[in-house]
Motif scaffolding. Structure first.
Motif, PDB file in Angstrom:
ATOM      1  N   ALA A 142       0.842  -1.201   0.000  1.00  0.00           N
ATOM      2  CA  ALA A 142       0.000   0.000   0.000  1.00  0.00           C
ATOM      3  C   ALA A 142       0.878   1.253   0.000  1.00  0.00           C
ATOM      4  N   GLU A 143       1.985   1.191   0.739  1.00  0.00           N
ATOM      5  CA  GLU A 143       2.904   2.344   0.767  1.00  0.00           C
ATOM      6  C   GLU A 143       3.516   2.563  -0.627  1.00  0.00           C
ATOM      7  N   LEU A 144       3.892   1.442  -1.246  1.00  0.00           N
ATOM      8  CA  LEU A 144       4.459   1.524  -2.594  1.00  0.00           C
ATOM      9  C   LEU A 144       3.417   2.078  -3.579  1.00  0.00           C
ATOM     10  N   ALA A 145       2.195   1.555  -3.481  1.00  0.00           N
ATOM     11  CA  ALA A 145       1.127   2.015  -4.381  1.00  0.00           C
ATOM     12  C   ALA A 145       0.914   3.523  -4.211  1.00  0.00           C
ATOM     13  N   GLU A 150       1.116   8.834  -6.302  1.00  0.00           N
ATOM     14  CA  GLU A 150       1.401  10.261  -6.086  1.00  0.00           C
ATOM     15  C   GLU A 150       2.461  10.799  -7.042  1.00  0.00           C
ATOM     16  N   ASN A 151       3.482   9.979  -7.315  1.00  0.00           N
ATOM     17  CA  ASN A 151       4.643  10.509  -8.041  1.00  0.00           C
ATOM     18  C   ASN A 151       4.670  10.201  -9.534  1.00  0.00           C
ATOM     19  N   ILE A 152       3.883   9.213  -9.956  1.00  0.00           N
ATOM     20  CA  ILE A 152       3.876   8.879 -11.387  1.00  0.00           C
ATOM     21  C   ILE A 152       2.523   9.216 -12.031  1.00  0.00           C
ATOM     22  N   PHE A 153       1.438   8.913 -11.345  1.00  0.00           N
ATOM     23  CA  PHE A 153       0.129   8.986 -12.005  1.00  0.00           C
ATOM     24  C   PHE A 153      -0.707  10.236 -11.732  1.00  0.00           C
ATOM     25  N   LYS A 154      -0.694  10.694 -10.482  1.00  0.00           N
ATOM     26  CA  LYS A 154      -1.717  11.677 -10.104  1.00  0.00           C
ATOM     27  C   LYS A 154      -1.614  12.978 -10.915  1.00  0.00           C
TER      28      LYS A 154
END
Ligand code: FAD
Ligand code: UDP
Length: 387
Positions: A142-145, A150-154
């Motif tokens: 969950a932390e990885l997700a 946050e850093n690639i998709f949002k």
């Protein structure tokens, strides 16, 4: 006009492929293109600095479909090119799709644990979509997700679509899954590359056939009329042959049920007096900047030019249908699908009218999918004629 057996609207991959196959089957094809060039959105040209650039954004060819690859290979040789993309995350570059190497860069000494968790849970070599990974109840996953979200998709997705990743069609983010691998290529398809002399040259060869009559700067609306009673007129006279339409379907019916929504892009080209502007073909800006990505064409094309390079920045925005704007990305959701279905039903009232291509089918298709669909359609038309 009586001299033509088939009419094709649009000289992109859809229209050019259909034209070629029908022409080879002996049909005389009239190909209408409203732009002043062939190639559709894959069109490329040499800019003022002498750099081969793609006018409508970077196009990299890749496919699993040998039939498509073999067909296109009749019109071009290929430069072997495997696209690699990195995300710029606060100045740090990491591979996209996010993979085990990205994990090392982002998590340093904790990366090994995350990698083991990922591999144990999903399996080595597997691709997991970000939305699926976010469902994980395991604390570390969950932390990885969260990190990847946050850093690639949002931010990138907000820039590209004006919506959050969870609110767009899940098939869209699934195009760029988390990849449990060290393979840092953007695509894993067996056939990948760039047309040796560019896309426009490929199209010139494909359309070079005595049975194809190409008319540039010609909007279909100038030549074709769809009557109320389901018949089609070409140049004012009844036309019963196949009409393959590859433009936006709402345009075909004067947007009678309203405009189909799209995203459009502004492309900002810059030429720099350096050998290379960036390390990779494309850098995605996933946490900052107004543009989504920067592509440097020389990486893609292999062109050698000393101390000169051209890049393009892509800015996404809502398509308003204004003159000069191009519809690039269908916004796929239930409401828009339903609107599309109304237009498709209207089109079906014309027995000889076929809708084909990324625009006419209102889908997020890559080039290879379009060529595959065009080959199928042309084959059906050919069979229909001989049976
Ligand atoms: P188009 O290429 O859009 O061609 C349609 C043609 O019809 C146009 O030339 C248009 O002018 C003409 N037309 C429309 N209406 C009329 C009319 N009324 N009368 C006459 N002519 C008309 N795919 C990949 O596989 N790899 C990539 O890397 C890739 N990158 C992309 C990047 C961007 C920014 C975009 C937007 C798309 C990308 N694609 C990529 C997708 C690719 O562009 C499409 O799959 C492909 O171009 C679709 O071909 P088409 O013939 O359906 O449509
Ligand atoms: N995406 C993202 N960050 C990235 C790359 C992709 O959020 O670094 C998401 C975004 O929503 C994008 C989608 O994944 O629209 C599909 O990306 P792709 O690179 O396939 O888009 P295209 O090349 O078709 O514009």
């Amino acid at each position: 006009m009586a001299q033509f057996d088939a009419v094709v609207v649009g000289a992109g991959f859809a229209g050019a492929t259909v034209s070629r196959v029908l022409a080879e089957a002996g049909q005389r094809v009239l190909l209408l293109e409203r732009r002043d060039h062939i190639g559709g959105n894959a069109y490329d040209y040499i800019d003022d600095a002498g750099v081969l650039v793609h006018k409508y954004g970077p196009h990299i060819f890749h496919t699993r479909d040998k039939r498509v690859f073999d067909f296109l290979s009749r019109f071009t040789a290929w430069r072997d090119y495997q696209h690699r993309v990195v995300a710029n995350v606060h100045g740090q570059l990491m591979p996209v799709p996010f993979n085990l190497t990205s994990l090392d860069i982002a998590f340093e000494d904790r990366a090994g644990r995350f990698a083991k968790k990922l591999t144990d849970t999903y399996g080595e070599g597997k691709k997991v979509t970000i939305l699926e990974l976010r469902q994980s109840e395991d604390k570390e996953l969950a932390e990885l997700a969260d990190y990847v979200y946050e850093n690639i998709f949002k931010v990138y997705t907000m820039k590209q679509w004006g919506q959050r990743p969870e609110d767009i069609d899940p098939a869209t983010t699934a195009r760029v899954p988390v990849f449990i691998s060290r393979d840092d290529r953007y695509f894993q398809d067996p056939y990948q590359g760039m047309p040796q002399d560019g896309y426009t040259s490929l199209f010139e060869k494909m359309l070079d056939h005595p049975n194809i009559t190409l008319r540039l700067n010609t909007d279909a609306a100038q030549q074709l009329t769809l009557t109320q009673v389901g018949t089609t007129l070409l140049g004012g006279e009844a036309f019963k042959g196949p009409i393959v339409y590859t433009g936006p379907v709402d345009d075909l019916f004067e947007r009678r049920f309203g405009r189909l929504p799209y995203r459009t892009l502004d492309f900002v080209f810059e030429t720099h007096g350096v050998e290379w502007y960036q390390t990779h073909g494309t850098v995605n800006y996933t946490v900052d900047q107004d543009y989504t990505r920067i592509t440097e064409f020389k990486h893609l094309t292999g062109q050698t030019l000393s101390k000169k390079t051209t890049i393009v920045k892509e800015y996404s925005k809502e398509y308003t249908g204004q003159d000069g704007q191009e519809p690039y990305y269908a916004i796929i959701n239930d409401e828009n699908r339903a609107l599309y279905a109304r237009y498709a039903a209207l089109a079906a009232e014309y027995p000889n009218l076929r809708l084909l291509g990324r625009l006419a089918e209102y889908q997020y298709y890559n080039m290879d999918a379009i060529v595959g669909r065009a080959l199928d359609l042309a084959e059906n038309e050919r069979k229909g004629r001989t049976t």
